[in-house]
Design a protein around this motif. Structure first.
Motif, mmCIF file in Angstrom:
data_model
loop_
_atom_site.group_PDB
_atom_site.id
_atom_site.type_symbol
_atom_site.label_atom_id
_atom_site.label_comp_id
_atom_site.label_asym_id
_atom_site.label_seq_id
_atom_site.Cartn_x
_atom_site.Cartn_y
_atom_site.Cartn_z
ATOM 1 N N ALA A 5 18.226 10.155 -8.126
ATOM 2 C CA ALA A 5 17.171 11.106 -8.490
ATOM 3 C C ALA A 5 17.686 12.130 -9.499
ATOM 4 N N GLU A 6 18.896 12.619 -9.272
ATOM 5 C CA GLU A 6 19.466 13.609 -10.195
ATOM 6 C C GLU A 6 19.784 12.985 -11.548
ATOM 7 N N PHE A 7 20.279 11.734 -11.514
ATOM 8 C CA PHE A 7 20.609 11.056 -12.766
ATOM 9 C C PHE A 7 19.372 10.869 -13.635
ATOM 10 N N TYR A 8 18.278 10.390 -12.999
ATOM 11 C CA TYR A 8 17.050 10.159 -13.781
ATOM 12 C C TYR A 8 16.311 11.452 -14.093
ATOM 13 N N SER A 9 16.772 12.545 -13.514
ATOM 14 C CA SER A 9 16.228 13.860 -13.872
ATOM 15 C C SER A 9 17.127 14.551 -14.892
ATOM 16 N N ASP A 10 18.095 13.749 -15.424
ATOM 17 C CA ASP A 10 19.027 14.241 -16.459
ATOM 18 C C ASP A 10 19.913 15.368 -15.962
ATOM 19 N N ASN A 11 20.190 15.367 -14.664
ATOM 20 C CA ASN A 11 21.104 16.353 -14.100
ATOM 21 C C ASN A 11 22.393 15.616 -13.750
ATOM 22 N N LEU A 12 23.205 15.366 -14.800
ATOM 23 C CA LEU A 12 24.372 14.506 -14.655
ATOM 24 C C LEU A 12 25.411 15.076 -13.693
ATOM 25 N N ASN A 14 0.880 -1.175 0.000
ATOM 26 C CA ASN A 14 0.000 0.000 0.000
ATOM 27 C C ASN A 14 0.916 1.224 0.000
ATOM 28 N N ILE A 15 1.473 1.497 -1.169
ATOM 29 C CA ILE A 15 2.516 2.518 -1.268
ATOM 30 C C ILE A 15 2.015 3.920 -0.917
ATOM 31 N N PRO A 16 0.850 4.346 -1.401
ATOM 32 C CA PRO A 16 0.378 5.689 -1.030
ATOM 33 C C PRO A 16 0.268 5.866 0.493
ATOM 34 N N ALA A 17 -0.275 4.847 1.163
ATOM 35 C CA ALA A 17 -0.400 4.934 2.619
ATOM 36 C C ALA A 17 0.970 4.912 3.283
ATOM 37 N N ALA A 18 1.899 4.151 2.704
ATOM 38 C CA ALA A 18 3.249 4.100 3.256
ATOM 39 C C ALA A 18 3.918 5.468 3.168
ATOM 40 N N PRO A 34 13.661 8.512 9.571
ATOM 41 C CA PRO A 34 12.387 8.355 8.861
ATOM 42 C C PRO A 34 12.361 9.080 7.525
ATOM 43 N N GLY A 35 13.053 10.216 7.457
ATOM 44 C CA GLY A 35 13.124 10.960 6.199
ATOM 45 C C GLY A 35 13.857 10.180 5.127
ATOM 46 N N LEU A 36 14.880 9.441 5.528
ATOM 47 C CA LEU A 36 15.604 8.608 4.577
ATOM 48 C C LEU A 36 14.704 7.479 4.066
ATOM 49 N N PHE A 37 13.943 6.897 4.971
ATOM 50 C CA PHE A 37 12.986 5.859 4.563
ATOM 51 C C PHE A 37 11.988 6.427 3.548
ATOM 52 N N LEU A 38 11.485 7.616 3.821
ATOM 53 C CA LEU A 38 10.564 8.285 2.897
ATOM 54 C C LEU A 38 11.243 8.508 1.548
ATOM 55 N N ALA A 39 12.480 8.988 1.568
ATOM 56 C CA ALA A 39 13.203 9.264 0.326
ATOM 57 C C ALA A 39 13.375 7.996 -0.501
ATOM 58 N N GLN A 40 13.652 6.887 0.145
ATOM 59 C CA GLN A 40 13.847 5.621 -0.563
ATOM 60 C C GLN A 40 12.557 5.141 -1.222
ATOM 61 N N ILE A 41 11.439 5.317 -0.511
ATOM 62 C CA ILE A 41 10.153 4.924 -1.119
ATOM 63 C C ILE A 41 9.854 5.807 -2.336
ATOM 64 N N LEU A 42 10.039 7.097 -2.166
ATOM 65 C CA LEU A 42 9.770 8.033 -3.262
ATOM 66 C C LEU A 42 10.658 7.735 -4.469
ATOM 67 N N SER A 43 11.907 7.386 -4.198
ATOM 68 C CA SER A 43 12.839 7.064 -5.278
ATOM 69 C C SER A 43 12.369 5.849 -6.065
ATOM 70 N N GLN A 44 11.881 4.838 -5.339
ATOM 71 C CA GLN A 44 11.405 3.636 -6.013
ATOM 72 C C GLN A 44 10.144 3.900 -6.829
ATOM 73 N N GLU A 45 9.430 4.946 -6.465
ATOM 74 C CA GLU A 45 8.221 5.316 -7.196
ATOM 75 C C GLU A 45 8.510 6.339 -8.294
ATOM 76 N N ASP A 46 9.804 6.585 -8.529
ATOM 77 C CA ASP A 46 10.243 7.538 -9.557
ATOM 78 C C ASP A 46 9.735 8.959 -9.307
ATOM 79 N N ARG A 47 9.515 9.294 -8.078
ATOM 80 C CA ARG A 47 9.160 10.676 -7.711
ATOM 81 C C ARG A 47 10.470 11.356 -7.310
ATOM 82 N N ASN A 48 11.274 11.608 -8.351
ATOM 83 C CA ASN A 48 12.679 11.936 -8.136
ATOM 84 C C ASN A 48 12.901 13.258 -7.406
#
Length: 421
Positions: free
Chosen positions: A385-392, A323-327, A343-357
């Protein structure tokens, strides 16, 4: 197996009422009164015919008056010493004074002095059986409360052997000493005797017997006893918790969680630890949805405080329950409440996996600012996140930061080499 029951067995060392001179059987008879019920009628010891020195009548009266007053313990001991050291004092005078001083010292929680006076009173061998054995039992109580179980065991064994006492509390005290001294089989035997003499099971005794069976690895007996105890009092939270632990320790998590959750639904589980336990049981059974529901209810009812810890637990359950949205919602709340960045790092990792870079990078930077145990993990999130946002350029910079952390050095260096080709 050795069950880790959430049950600390308290020493059942309750001081027996010291029966001093005024209630001595022989003294009562000498005044023509009816003799009180003897505490140890079957004692094999021949009780001395205790007599006072007439010259010390005033001192004994003073001693008894002081003993009967709160806050006069030191004065009581001083009055006892006056009798003990008097040249006219007989063994009985000394023994009564020593026993009284022992009781006063015990009231002051001065264990060393209390034991010293009690042991000297017993050594005088001048007391009536009631006082003689009561002094021994009281010494045993002190030893139990101070953790000197071997001495308590020896004293209680002597009392039981010499008196054939039918006092269930003495056997329960013996069981407590045995249990705390890791003599679990002996504790069970003493508890059975105490229960037999009492004529009815006592909750604390049964709990101790249950724990002793569990310590011996006699899980079937422990579970049977736990079920019997709960059947007699189905709303006994302690009995519920202990039986649930036994079920868990014996690979019966379904029974454990059913018992705990039923108690939760009846309103018996009202502490954070209760909800954590139910959550953990569901979570370990990979029933993440049920685990999340428990935490959500605890937060809604106010049983669980609005704390980053519980929102992190909720986020984890929701995440592994797909239940990713609830997570994400729970992790955002945890990050907001937390004093550190975990907890912020945990949040960042979930967002990264959801491509919310963009959101992932922002959450990871916020986590770094608050402080994380492994900053390299946060920099890896930012780099991806920066790589997939084309910010090499930004990605390379982030990977370099990740390489500074030994935990992510190899991974970061490899990724940096790949994107630098």
């Amino acid at each position: 197996m050795k069950a880790a029951l959430p049950l600390k067995i308290a020493a059942l060392a309750v001081f027996l009422t010291a029966s001093f001179a005024a209630s001595d059987v022989d003294a009562q008879r000498s005044r023509g009164g009816s003799a009180p019920t003897e505490l140890y009628p079957d004692a094999t010891r021949e009780a001395p015919k205790g007599t006072y020195a007439q010259r010390l009548a005033k001192q004994h009266k003073k001693l008894q008056e002081l003993y009967g007053q709160d806050g006069k313990e030191e004065e009581t001991i001083a009055a006892a010493e006056e009798i003990i050291n008097h040249e006219k004092a007989k063994p009985y005078d000394k023994a009564i004074a020593m026993m009284t001083a022992g009781a006063a010292a015990a009231a002051l929680e001065d264990d060393a002095r209390a034991v010293s006076y009690y042991s000297r009173a017993v050594a005088e061998n001048a007391l009536t059986n009631d006082n003689h054995y009561t002094a021994m039992v009281n010494m045993a109580a002190i030893h139990i409360n101070s953790g000197d179980f071997a001495k308590a065991d020896a004293l209680l064994a002597t009392v039981i052997a010499e008196t054939s006492t039918k006092n269930p509390d003495i056997y329960a005290m013996q069981a407590s000493s045995f249990y705390n001294n890791e003599k679990y089989a002996e504790a069970i035997a003493s508890l059975k005797k105490a229960t037999e003499l009492k004529g009815a099971p006592q909750s604390q005794w049964t709990q101790m017997m249950l724990a002793a069976y569990a310590e011996l690895g006699q899980d079937d007996q422990a579970i049977t006893l736990g079920e019997e105890l709960l059947a007699k009092n189905p709303d006994d939270k302690r009995a519920i918790s202990n039986l649930a632990m036994l079920y868990s320790n014996n690979d019966q998590p379904e029974k454990a969680v059913a018992l705990l959750d039923a108690a939760r639904k009846r309103g018996l589980m009202n502490e954070p630890a209760d909800y954590e336990r139910i959550f953990a049981t569901y979570y370990n059974m990979e029933k993440e949805a049920e685990a999340a529901a428990v935490i959500e209810e605890g937060l809604a009812k106010g049983v669980l405080p609005q704390d980053a810890k519980y929102y992190t637990m909720l986020g984890q359950a929701q995440y592994f329950g797909d239940n990713i949205p609830a997570a994400i919602t729970a992790a955002q709340k945890a990050a907001e409440l937390s004093k550190d960045g975990e907890p912020g790092l945990f949040l960042a990792q979930i967002l990264s996996q959801e491509d919310r870079n963009a959101e992932a990078a922002a959450a990871a930077r916020a986590a770094i600012a608050k402080g994380v145990k492994k900053p390299g993990d946060a920099w890896m999130v930012i780099a991806r996140a920066e790589f997939y946002s084309d910010n090499l350029a930004a990605a390379k910079a982030a990977y370099r930061e990740a390489a500074k952390d030994p935990a992510t050095r190899d991974q970061a260096q490899k990724a940096l080499a790949q994107i630098s080709r």
